[in-house]
Design a protein around this motif. Structure first.
Motif, PDB file in Angstrom:
ATOM      1  N   MET A  49       0.842  -1.202   0.000  1.00 58.07           N
ATOM      2  CA  MET A  49       0.000   0.000   0.000  1.00 58.07           C
ATOM      3  C   MET A  49       0.872   1.245   0.000  1.00 58.07           C
ATOM      4  O   MET A  49       2.021   1.206   0.436  1.00 58.07           O
ATOM      5  N   ARG A  50       0.296   2.345  -0.492  1.00 61.67           N
ATOM      6  CA  ARG A  50       1.069   3.577  -0.630  1.00 61.67           C
ATOM      7  C   ARG A  50       0.380   4.727   0.115  1.00 61.67           C
ATOM      8  O   ARG A  50      -0.854   4.849   0.090  1.00 61.67           O
ATOM      9  N   LEU A  51       1.210   5.551   0.760  1.00 59.18           N
ATOM     10  CA  LEU A  51       0.723   6.650   1.586  1.00 59.18           C
ATOM     11  C   LEU A  51       0.775   7.959   0.803  1.00 59.18           C
ATOM     12  O   LEU A  51       1.826   8.356   0.298  1.00 59.18           O
ATOM     13  N   TYR A  52      -0.382   8.616   0.708  1.00 55.48           N
ATOM     14  CA  TYR A  52      -0.504   9.912   0.054  1.00 55.48           C
ATOM     15  C   TYR A  52      -1.115  10.896   1.048  1.00 55.48           C
ATOM     16  O   TYR A  52      -2.266  10.740   1.449  1.00 55.48           O
ATOM     17  N   TRP A  56      -3.673   6.047   3.362  1.00 58.29           N
ATOM     18  CA  TRP A  56      -3.259   4.842   2.642  1.00 58.29           C
ATOM     19  C   TRP A  56      -4.260   4.614   1.510  1.00 58.29           C
ATOM     20  O   TRP A  56      -5.423   4.301   1.745  1.00 58.29           O
ATOM     21  N   ALA A  57      -3.804   4.816   0.291  1.00 55.71           N
ATOM     22  CA  ALA A  57      -4.705   4.843  -0.864  1.00 55.71           C
ATOM     23  C   ALA A  57      -5.424   3.510  -1.047  1.00 55.71           C
ATOM     24  O   ALA A  57      -4.811   2.443  -1.007  1.00 55.71           O
ATOM     25  N   GLU A 294      -5.266  12.643 -10.332  1.00 51.82           N
ATOM     26  CA  GLU A 294      -6.464  13.363  -9.906  1.00 51.82           C
ATOM     27  C   GLU A 294      -7.363  12.459  -9.065  1.00 51.82           C
ATOM     28  O   GLU A 294      -7.947  12.904  -8.065  1.00 51.82           O
ATOM     29  N   MET A 295      -7.467  11.196  -9.447  1.00 45.16           N
ATOM     30  CA  MET A 295      -8.248  10.237  -8.647  1.00 45.16           C
ATOM     31  C   MET A 295      -7.672  10.125  -7.247  1.00 45.16           C
ATOM     32  O   MET A 295      -8.415  10.101  -6.247  1.00 45.16           O
ATOM     33  N   ILE A 296      -6.337  10.067  -7.144  1.00 48.86           N
ATOM     34  CA  ILE A 296      -5.692   9.984  -5.834  1.00 48.86           C
ATOM     35  C   ILE A 296      -6.014  11.232  -5.011  1.00 48.86           C
ATOM     36  O   ILE A 296      -6.349  11.141  -3.815  1.00 48.86           O
ATOM     37  N   ALA A 301      -8.734  13.481  -0.406  1.00 48.92           N
ATOM     38  CA  ALA A 301      -9.597  14.543   0.142  1.00 48.92           C
ATOM     39  C   ALA A 301     -10.849  13.953   0.771  1.00 48.92           C
ATOM     40  O   ALA A 301     -11.314  14.412   1.824  1.00 48.92           O
ATOM     41  N   ALA A 302     -11.406  12.917   0.140  1.00 45.01           N
ATOM     42  CA  ALA A 302     -12.629  12.325   0.650  1.00 45.01           C
ATOM     43  C   ALA A 302     -12.385  11.527   1.936  1.00 45.01           C
ATOM     44  O   ALA A 302     -13.199  11.557   2.870  1.00 45.01           O
TER      45      ALA A 302
END
Length: 304
Positions: A49-52, A56-57, A294-296, A301-302
């Motif tokens: 998993m990746r952290l943005y 965690w996306a 943009e999806m990320i 944000a959500a």
């Protein structure tokens, strides 16, 4: 040699804290027993998993796959999704991570009483390890691209070892990677049991032909979360996308090709078996990368 997991060097990783069965310890102290089923037999399931920006996306999608895989091979996770989230949050906080981090979550069947195969010999419960690293993909991959070589090692049939399982048993893919390196390439392009293009040893594989995006049927590959997000993005944005059988002939003649994975998102492919792919412009790949970013942003944000 390059790989889709090449990252910029970050000296902070020399002192990361790692979660091992409820304890968070310095990487030098993070150990599992030689009697652990994961070490002894590759008996376990993992997720990347990746952290943005603190999120965690696509955590829910990763957990769906993780718990489904554990159920399929009868490993008791020992906690629910909220428990996994709490363990990851504690590890993240111990490492002071907020962005550009990668998590490898690993669960094995646990300690064995004797060094033999039978699952019933694992009697002490599962082993959970969480490794988080400061990790940013190497910039050069976006311009240079990955070099692939088609390899004789194939992804197996579902009744041998289903590739949909994110299993610790990765020898099949390691052999493919070795074959690719011996051919002078970075990664191996693996075919399915019928000879159609499938996936690489590390990532899912897409080509672009005449304005269409193609990927494999998904029957013989790990159904990656990023793979599905790219398919969803194409459908939502009027880009023709097909999950289908196609051969190396179509792959060699593609206008573009790229790989998908949690770490690198979308990584362009420069060549297959020494044959350059397209003219290097890659407009569709760039469009999909922009849509994915943009999806990320919207997802973070959500959730955040």
């Amino acid at each position: 040699m390059s790989s889709t997991h090449d990252a910029q060097e970050d000296i902070r990783n020399r002192d990361i804290q790692i979660y091992v069965n409820g304890d968070i310890v310095h990487r030098d102290e993070a150990k599992v027993s030689v009697y652990d089923a994961g070490f002894m037999l590759g008996d376990g399931i993992w997720e990347g998993m990746r952290l943005y920006n603190g999120v965690w996306a696509f955590f829910d999608e990763h957990m769906d796959r993780f718990f489904n895989s554990c159920k399929a091979i009868s490993i008791d996770v020992g906690m629910d999704k909220a428990g996994i989230a709490a363990a990851m949050r504690a590890t993240q906080e111990a490492n002071g991570m907020q962005d550009d981090a990668h998590c490898r979550l690993m669960l094995t069947r646990g300690l064995k009483d004797k060094p033999f195969q039978h699952p019933a010999l694992s009697t002490t419960g599962s082993t959970l390890v969480i490794i988080m690293e400061h990790s940013k993909p190497a910039d050069r991959l976006q311009s240079a691209g990955i070099r692939l070589a088609s390899v004789p090692q194939v992804r197996g049939l579902p009744m041998s070892q289903d590739p949909k399982l994110n299993s610790h048993s990765k020898l099949n893919c390691i052999i493919a990677c070795l074959q690719a390196e011996q051919a002078g390439a970075d990664e191996g392009l693996m075919l399915d049991p019928h000879g159609f293009v499938n996936t690489t040893n590390a990532c899912n594989f897409f080509i672009v032909r005449r304005g269409e995006v193609w990927t494999s049927t998904g029957d013989y590959c790990m159904n990656g979360v990023t793979r599905q997000k790219v398919i969803d993005l194409c459908r939502a944005n009027g880009i023709p996308v097909f999950e289908k059988n196609y051969s190396l002939y179509e792959a060699y003649g593609a206008d573009e090709a790229f790989l998908t994975g949690t770490f690198g998102a979308q990584t362009p492919v420069a060549e297959i078996d020494g044959k350059p792919i397209g003219d290097g412009e890659r407009p569709m790949t760039r469009r999909i990368q922009a849509l994915y970013k943009e999806m990320i942003r919207e997802h973070v944000a959500a959730v955040g």
